[in-house]
Design a protein around this motif. Structure first.
Motif, PDB file in Angstrom:
ATOM      1  N   GLU A 104      69.658  -3.308 -10.322  1.00  0.00           N
ATOM      2  CA  GLU A 104      71.034  -2.995 -10.867  1.00  0.00           C
ATOM      3  C   GLU A 104      71.548  -4.224 -11.493  1.00  0.00           C
ATOM      4  OE1 GLU A 104      73.672  -2.101  -7.808  1.00  0.00           O
ATOM      5  OE2 GLU A 104      73.114  -3.794  -6.511  1.00  0.00           O
ATOM      6  N   ARG A 105      70.839  -5.332 -11.244  1.00  0.00           N
ATOM      7  CA  ARG A 105      71.193  -6.842 -12.053  1.00  0.00           C
ATOM      8  C   ARG A 105      70.029  -7.260 -12.877  1.00  0.00           C
ATOM      9  NH1 ARG A 105      75.047 -10.046  -7.985  1.00  0.00           N
ATOM     10  NH2 ARG A 105      73.949 -11.733  -8.884  1.00  0.00           N
ATOM     11  N   THR A 106      68.974  -6.659 -12.932  1.00  0.00           N
ATOM     12  CA  THR A 106      67.932  -7.035 -13.790  1.00  0.00           C
ATOM     13  C   THR A 106      67.389  -5.970 -14.773  1.00  0.00           C
ATOM     14  OG1 THR A 106      67.208  -8.314 -11.955  1.00  0.00           O
ATOM     15  CG2 THR A 106      65.762  -8.167 -13.680  1.00  0.00           C
ATOM     16  N   TYR A 107      67.531  -6.313 -16.156  1.00  0.00           N
ATOM     17  CA  TYR A 107      67.055  -5.595 -17.219  1.00  0.00           C
ATOM     18  C   TYR A 107      66.192  -6.262 -18.156  1.00  0.00           C
ATOM     19  CZ  TYR A 107      70.931  -2.601 -15.743  1.00  0.00           C
ATOM     20  OH  TYR A 107      71.781  -2.027 -14.912  1.00  0.00           O
ATOM     21  N   MET A 108      65.065  -5.397 -18.719  1.00  0.00           N
ATOM     22  CA  MET A 108      64.372  -6.052 -19.786  1.00  0.00           C
ATOM     23  C   MET A 108      64.474  -5.338 -21.049  1.00  0.00           C
ATOM     24  SD  MET A 108      60.119  -6.483 -19.999  1.00  0.00           S
ATOM     25  CE  MET A 108      59.682  -5.008 -20.642  1.00  0.00           C
ATOM     26  N   LEU A 109      64.566  -5.859 -22.058  1.00  0.00           N
ATOM     27  CA  LEU A 109      64.675  -5.257 -23.429  1.00  0.00           C
ATOM     28  C   LEU A 109      63.437  -5.604 -24.201  1.00  0.00           C
ATOM     29  CD1 LEU A 109      68.219  -6.520 -24.558  1.00  0.00           C
ATOM     30  CD2 LEU A 109      67.515  -4.538 -22.946  1.00  0.00           C
ATOM     31  N   CYS A 110      63.019  -4.354 -24.815  1.00  0.00           N
ATOM     32  CA  CYS A 110      61.628  -4.553 -25.736  1.00  0.00           C
ATOM     33  C   CYS A 110      62.296  -4.403 -26.948  1.00  0.00           C
ATOM     34  CB  CYS A 110      60.658  -3.566 -25.322  1.00  0.00           C
ATOM     35  SG  CYS A 110      59.359  -3.774 -26.519  1.00  0.00           S
ATOM     36  N   VAL A 111      61.928  -5.322 -27.891  1.00  0.00           N
ATOM     37  CA  VAL A 111      62.730  -5.331 -29.087  1.00  0.00           C
ATOM     38  C   VAL A 111      61.590  -5.464 -30.355  1.00  0.00           C
ATOM     39  CG1 VAL A 111      64.744  -6.566 -28.394  1.00  0.00           C
ATOM     40  CG2 VAL A 111      62.958  -7.883 -29.357  1.00  0.00           C
ATOM     41  N   ASN A 112      61.801  -5.299 -31.628  1.00  0.00           N
ATOM     42  CA  ASN A 112      60.976  -5.301 -32.778  1.00  0.00           C
ATOM     43  C   ASN A 112      60.433  -6.610 -33.010  1.00  0.00           C
ATOM     44  OD1 ASN A 112      60.569  -2.557 -33.587  1.00  0.00           O
ATOM     45  ND2 ASN A 112      62.508  -2.268 -33.811  1.00  0.00           N
ATOM     46  N   ALA A 113      59.373  -6.693 -33.367  1.00  0.00           N
ATOM     47  CA  ALA A 113      58.644  -8.123 -33.662  1.00  0.00           C
ATOM     48  C   ALA A 113      59.503  -8.957 -34.633  1.00  0.00           C
ATOM     49  CB  ALA A 113      57.249  -7.689 -34.118  1.00  0.00           C
ATOM     50  N   ALA A 114      59.850  -8.054 -35.900  1.00  0.00           N
ATOM     51  CA  ALA A 114      60.419  -8.917 -36.995  1.00  0.00           C
ATOM     52  C   ALA A 114      62.006  -9.290 -36.639  1.00  0.00           C
ATOM     53  CB  ALA A 114      60.589  -8.066 -38.226  1.00  0.00           C
ATOM     54  N   ASN A 115      62.396  -8.870 -35.480  1.00  0.00           N
ATOM     55  CA  ASN A 115      63.856  -8.739 -35.341  1.00  0.00           C
ATOM     56  C   ASN A 115      64.098 -10.090 -34.009  1.00  0.00           C
ATOM     57  OD1 ASN A 115      64.626  -7.272 -37.207  1.00  0.00           O
ATOM     58  ND2 ASN A 115      65.014  -5.386 -35.986  1.00  0.00           N
ATOM     59  N   ILE A 116      63.177 -10.517 -33.688  1.00  0.00           N
ATOM     60  CA  ILE A 116      63.232 -11.294 -32.266  1.00  0.00           C
ATOM     61  C   ILE A 116      64.315 -12.307 -32.275  1.00  0.00           C
ATOM     62  CG2 ILE A 116      62.219 -12.585 -30.287  1.00  0.00           C
ATOM     63  CD1 ILE A 116      59.357 -11.095 -31.342  1.00  0.00           C
ATOM     64  N   GLY A 117      64.286 -12.876 -33.299  1.00  0.00           N
ATOM     65  CA  GLY A 117      64.988 -14.146 -33.472  1.00  0.00           C
ATOM     66  C   GLY A 117      66.544 -13.688 -33.837  1.00  0.00           C
ATOM     67  N   LYS A 118      66.558 -12.886 -34.509  1.00  0.00           N
ATOM     68  CA  LYS A 118      67.976 -12.169 -34.881  1.00  0.00           C
ATOM     69  C   LYS A 118      68.507 -11.418 -33.679  1.00  0.00           C
ATOM     70  CE  LYS A 118      68.556  -8.271 -37.112  1.00  0.00           C
ATOM     71  NZ  LYS A 118      68.522  -7.067 -37.981  1.00  0.00           N
ATOM     72  N   ASP A 119      67.827 -10.673 -32.927  1.00  0.00           N
ATOM     73  CA  ASP A 119      68.174 -10.074 -31.687  1.00  0.00           C
ATOM     74  C   ASP A 119      68.801 -11.098 -30.469  1.00  0.00           C
ATOM     75  OD1 ASP A 119      67.437  -7.577 -32.873  1.00  0.00           O
ATOM     76  OD2 ASP A 119      65.922  -7.213 -31.589  1.00  0.00           O
ATOM     77  N   TRP A 120      67.773 -12.045 -30.312  1.00  0.00           N
ATOM     78  CA  TRP A 120      68.208 -12.949 -29.461  1.00  0.00           C
ATOM     79  C   TRP A 120      69.389 -13.898 -29.542  1.00  0.00           C
ATOM     80  CZ3 TRP A 120      67.667 -14.570 -24.780  1.00  0.00           C
ATOM     81  CH2 TRP A 120      67.744 -15.945 -24.188  1.00  0.00           C
ATOM     82  N   ALA A 121      69.450 -14.025 -30.981  1.00  0.00           N
ATOM     83  CA  ALA A 121      70.865 -14.847 -31.228  1.00  0.00           C
ATOM     84  C   ALA A 121      72.150 -13.861 -31.080  1.00  0.00           C
ATOM     85  CB  ALA A 121      70.899 -15.316 -32.894  1.00  0.00           C
ATOM     86  N   HIS A 122      71.981 -12.595 -31.400  1.00  0.00           N
ATOM     87  CA  HIS A 122      73.015 -11.541 -31.204  1.00  0.00           C
ATOM     88  C   HIS A 122      73.458 -11.376 -29.567  1.00  0.00           C
ATOM     89  CE1 HIS A 122      75.377  -8.236 -31.799  1.00  0.00           C
ATOM     90  NE2 HIS A 122      74.756  -7.328 -30.960  1.00  0.00           N
TER      91      HIS A 122
END
Length: 366
Positions: A104-122
């Motif tokens: 309930e307090r721990t999640y993992m997100l799998c994101v697209n390779a080309a978007n890692i930097g953008k996603d992380w900043a967001h």
């Protein structure tokens, strides 16, 4: 260019390599059609270690995810995966992602390779508004460079993976996962994948990559396991009508017009980014929709080709297109004006300045 822990094996196998999302990745091994049919008929392994993994932890984890994703994260339970997307505040999509609930307090997100930097900043920017900190040992952590990932896909995939596991895994439900030992390594075994052929995805620490790879090929030999490149990954996902970020969805497309209304949940109390805009778009109907197109006449639709009405008027654009290895017929995804979005509608794709007949069809193609 970055490499994955498996790059050396791809080069040794004679893969055609090319840059993708900053990584030196295998595009094909024996040929796209051959690899495609291997996954539909038996089993194939994809190196998808270029994908990103971001941890979201702590007492505000659920609140943050409910804010930044369109799907209802409150519906998840431990061991459940959810497909979702992150709206960008302008009606478009930052990325489409998988959300894993560890607890309930721990999640993992799998994101697209080309978007890692953008996603992380967001994610960091939105987390900061809730007082969440980012970095090693903090509530938000980008583990993308530490984790390798293999997708084992096809009707025989789980028989192969079962031989690498001490506990039964063949009956695991779609979109569930377990933290468990795979080939003697600590891993996340996820019943997911982007081929529609069945199978799983295995996440492990980079230092366990060699052990995982060797065990997989030892287990898969008698089942006809093959190496699969990114070329066949694209044709496999397209046959199932799955969106590819950067082609079919991006910062200018909304989930409603992209046919992702099913992951856009207007649950009570879930005030996600762009909720009001998307509720209005759903109520009024979008002006364009992403549809499946099947060629009636001979021709291969390609990304960027114009889509026309029978009278030749432009009504949209192809976002993904190829020759279906299973159907031996041209297939595509593309945005068209809503009036032309109904399955059975006769349209055309403009190929080399000629209108080639096509038809709007219900997805998936196969």
């Amino acid at each position: 260019m970055k490499t994955t822990v498996f790059t050396k094996y791809h080069i040794a196998a004679g893969a055609k390599m090319a840059e993708f999302a900053g990584y030196n990745m295998p595009i094909e091994f024996t040929g796209i059609n051959d690899e495609h049919m291997a996954v539909r008929g038996k089993a194939g392994v994809f190196d998808v270690s270029h994908m990103g993994e971001i941890w979201v932890k702590g007492p505000r984890a659920l609140d943050l995810l409910q804010r930044i994703t369109t799907n209802d994260v409150a519906k998840l339970y431990d061991g459940k995966v959810q497909y979702s997307c992150m709206p960008n505040g302008r009606g478009g999509i930052v990325d489409d992602i998988l959300v894993y609930r560890i607890d309930e307090r721990t999640y993992m997100l799998c994101v697209n390779a080309a978007n890692i930097g953008k996603d992380w900043a967001h994610i960091c920017a939105e987390g900061a508004k809730m007082g969440m900190e980012a970095g090693p040992g903090k509530e938000l952590y980008n583990a993308s460079d530490e984790i390798c990932q293999l997708a084992v896909q096809g009707p025989l995939a789980m028989k192969i993976v079962q031989r690498m596991c001490d506990e039964p895994v063949e009956e695991m439900e779609y979109y569930t996962f377990r933290k468990m030992r795979v080939a003697g390594c600590d891993a996340i075994l996820s019943i997911t994948g982007y081929t529609g052929a069945g199978g799983c995805e295995i996440y492990a620490a980079n230092e366990d990559g060699d052990r995982l790879w060797e065990a997989l090929w030892k287990a898969g030999g008698e089942y006809g396991l093959q190496n699969i490149g990114l070329g066949a990954r694209d044709t496999l996902r397209l046959e199932k009508g799955f969106c590819l970020y950067g082609n079919d969805i991006d910062d200018t497309t909304s989930p409603i017009e992209a046919g992702l209304g099913w992951i856009t949940k207007f649950a009570e109390g879930k005030e996600f980014i762009d909720r009001a805009l998307m509720e209005r778009q759903k109520a009024e109907g979008p002006v364009r929709r992403l549809v499946g197109l099947k060629m009636v006449e001979r021709g291969i639709p390609r990304h960027g080709y114009s889509i026309a009405a029978p009278d030749g008027t432009e009504i949209g654009r192809v976002t993904s297109g190829t020759m279906s290895p299973c159907l031996k017929q041209g297939m595509a995804l593309g945005y068209v004006q809503t009036a032309y979005a109904k399955p059975g509608t006769q349209i055309a794709v403009v190929i080399r300045e000629k209108c080639v007949k096509a038809e709007v069809v219900k997805l998936p193609f196969v």
